[in-house]
Design an enzyme around this catalytic site. Structure first.
Site, PDB file in Angstrom:
ATOM      1  N   ASN A  90      18.238 -43.059  10.026  1.00 55.29           N
ATOM      2  CA  ASN A  90      19.432 -42.425  11.033  1.00 55.29           C
ATOM      3  C   ASN A  90      20.574 -43.627  11.082  1.00 55.29           C
ATOM      4  O   ASN A  90      20.280 -44.839  11.551  1.00 55.29           O
ATOM      5  CB  ASN A  90      19.095 -42.340  12.332  1.00 55.29           C
ATOM      6  CG  ASN A  90      20.062 -41.667  13.479  1.00 55.29           C
ATOM      7  OD1 ASN A  90      21.170 -42.054  13.175  1.00 55.29           O
ATOM      8  ND2 ASN A  90      19.680 -40.965  14.180  1.00 55.29           N
ATOM      9  N   CYS A 124      27.303 -40.297  16.904  1.00 53.72           N
ATOM     10  CA  CYS A 124      26.811 -39.742  15.706  1.00 53.72           C
ATOM     11  C   CYS A 124      27.509 -38.724  15.073  1.00 53.72           C
ATOM     12  O   CYS A 124      27.463 -38.447  13.724  1.00 53.72           O
ATOM     13  CB  CYS A 124      25.559 -39.285  15.609  1.00 53.72           C
ATOM     14  SG  CYS A 124      24.165 -40.792  16.205  1.00 53.72           S
ATOM     15  N   HIS A 168      23.354 -34.296  10.349  1.00 50.56           N
ATOM     16  CA  HIS A 168      22.957 -35.767  10.534  1.00 50.56           C
ATOM     17  C   HIS A 168      21.436 -35.804  10.642  1.00 50.56           C
ATOM     18  O   HIS A 168      20.735 -35.043  11.030  1.00 50.56           O
ATOM     19  CB  HIS A 168      23.354 -35.825  12.269  1.00 50.56           C
ATOM     20  CG  HIS A 168      22.934 -37.110  12.672  1.00 50.56           C
ATOM     21  ND1 HIS A 168      23.192 -38.058  12.377  1.00 50.56           N
ATOM     22  CD2 HIS A 168      22.305 -37.478  14.216  1.00 50.56           C
ATOM     23  CE1 HIS A 168      22.851 -39.228  12.957  1.00 50.56           C
ATOM     24  NE2 HIS A 168      22.485 -38.862  14.015  1.00 50.56           N
TER      25      HIS A 168
END
Lengths: 331, 331
Positions: free
Chosen positions: B288, B115, B258
């Site tokens: 996400n 990520c 994030h």
């Protein structure tokens, strides 16, 4: 463009199991001697119980030992491999775990340009170090190709071997001259499908592995197309790289090529006009180890005394993509 | 440590198919409203026929348009994603192919820290640019998570969405002040297995996909363990990063986190003491998107006028590894 970065130490790890050309002759049902003649590889290693992270960690410890450093001298760990141990997380984090640095905080990430991953990582990370971000970076290339070979494609499956190589780089002391002199990479995606593994990612998920699709999950290569595209581009590529670095061919003590295949190495030497003294060829004992080939060849050249401090060296390779890449450095 | 590098343009691509929380409630057989409440995600996109390279190429074209540049102004293409389209070659080469730059020679490689891949790529490539290697770099994060979700693990499968975001970075003109002010990354592999996909790489090859092992080839997450480790580390991490950059919390116009989950965003804001005005939260509409989340959130913040030239911005995230990463920049 120059970066005052020095190769501090190198190391390798090879799986316990050694596989000879004879063994592959039998496995493939070809006449004795065929595999060695066709590939230029007498023996290579295949993993039995070793993982990529374990091999990488063992090579890393050797590189640190050669550099006279301990694990805690490292402030960044980059895995530069064409294959990954698992989809998530990156292999660098798994190597950190194997090194028992689990609470160290040492940043871990992967850089991947298939067989050129080490060259790309060296290029990119030397810039981060020159900008003061890191002091000493551990670059690890660790590859297991043996699980992804297509035994129906005799031309490609005979080339590969498993193993790992690691290199520690650091800033060059003021009194020394070691440095990255120049670097270049070119990608021509007209050759993106000349060598590939189509499956395993998001386009062809492992859930689609089924009878009849196995070949999509193994390495597929069109050697002739790669040869043609590489032949067109490599001479100009190397001339430009050396010219930009103000280094002449004859000033190179050693050329550390990707150990793609016996034919690739002969063509590279021939087309580029490098002598046998310059070209370091370790293919026969290891096979093509994907991104680990170049750092392993560098390691062997140093171990064999073919490179001394002050020598100029060219790291040079091709990779899936299709890419050409090189770094000129003073060791 | 500072690098005079500027975000020149950003772009995004979202798959045509939109998937609502209601649809997932039905699929999972949970009470109406459960998915949205639990995840904080009202809708996300899943690919139908789009590939990662196609999405990445479309986002890239938008980013170039926003920057007022053409494809040939780019001299490096980095794919910064946690997932790959296929095992070989790297996704960047496949994006180059989609952009019809097949003979351009533009160097292509992947940087992967799950990520945090975009943050790592921005950090690393800004150094290469500051060292004069590249003029304008295209960083593309393109993710397809929908093929790798475990529908038995309700807690994790409801969080994710597919899509791509791209950012073009270039050197800052002398008369301007845009720059990377500071950066940091820490990896704690004690959490290497808190979020993972165990299969698909060399340790558990797709050929081992079989009845009973499916879960090994999908995303597995222990949210509580991630929460605990992140909570221990994130305050100190951000304080150190900001202190080294000589930037105070209140000087940050925006925090681009994030978009891990609704809970992760609440905890991050709460623990770190950032205001709702500072925190950019786009989770509800996208989910996400792995590495694409941070550049997409940056893109949205710019589009919505929440960030102007001269503003200081913090990109901040966590990733599998387990890693923490951040970049402080002046837009």
């Amino acid at each position: 463009m120059e970066r005052k970065i020095k190769v501090l130490g190198t190391g390798k790890y090879l799986p316990k199991r050694q596989v000879t050309a004879d063994e592959l002759d039998e496995r493939l049902g070809v006449p004795a001697g065929w595999v060695e003649k066709k590939s230029g590889v007498s023996k290579r290693h295949y993993v039995t119980d070793e993982t990529a992270a374990q091999m990488g960690a063992r090579a890393a410890l050797k590189a640190l030992e050669a550099a006279g450093l301990s694990l805690h001298d490292i402030d960044c760990l980059v895995c530069a491999s064409g294959t990954a141990q698992q989809e998530i997380p990156c292999t660098a984090a798994l190597i950190q775990e194997e090194l028992k640095l689990t609470r160290s905080g040492i940043p871990c990430f992967d850089i991947n340009s298939t067989c050129l991953s080490f060259v790309t990582a060296l290029d990119v990370m030397s810039c981060s170090m020159a900008m003061g971000i890191y002091e000493r970076v551990l670059i690890v290339s660790t590859e297991i190709s043996s699980v992804g070979l297509n035994w129906e494609q005799k031309e490609s499956c005979i080339l590969f071997g498993d193993g790992a190589a690691a290199v520690v780089i650091g800033r060059t002391p003021d009194t020394e001259t070691a440095r990255i002199i120049g670097s270049s990479m070119k990608t021509y995606s007209e050759g993106a499908h000349y060598s590939e593994i189509r499956g395993g990612g998001t386009q062809l998920h492992p859930s689609q592995y089924a009878q009849g699709r196995e070949a999509d999950f193994t390495f597929d290569m069109d050697g002739r197309k790669i040869f043609r595209l590489t032949s067109q581009r490599i001479t100009g590529f190397v001339e430009q790289l050396l010219a930009a670095a103000f280094v002449k061919k004859e000033q190179l003590k050693a050329v550390i090529p990707h150990q793609a295949s016996g034919m690739a190495l002969r063509i590279m030497a021939g087309k580029l006009g490098f002598s046998d003294q310059q070209m370091v060829n370790i293919l026969a004992n290891y096979g093509n180890m994907i991104a680990a080939s170049i750092p392993l060849t560098l390691h062997e050249a140093i171990q064999q005394g073919r490179i001394q401090r002050g020598d100029r060296v060219l790291l040079l390779g091709t990779s899936a993509g299709l890419s050409l890449g090189g770094v000129v450095l003073e060791y």
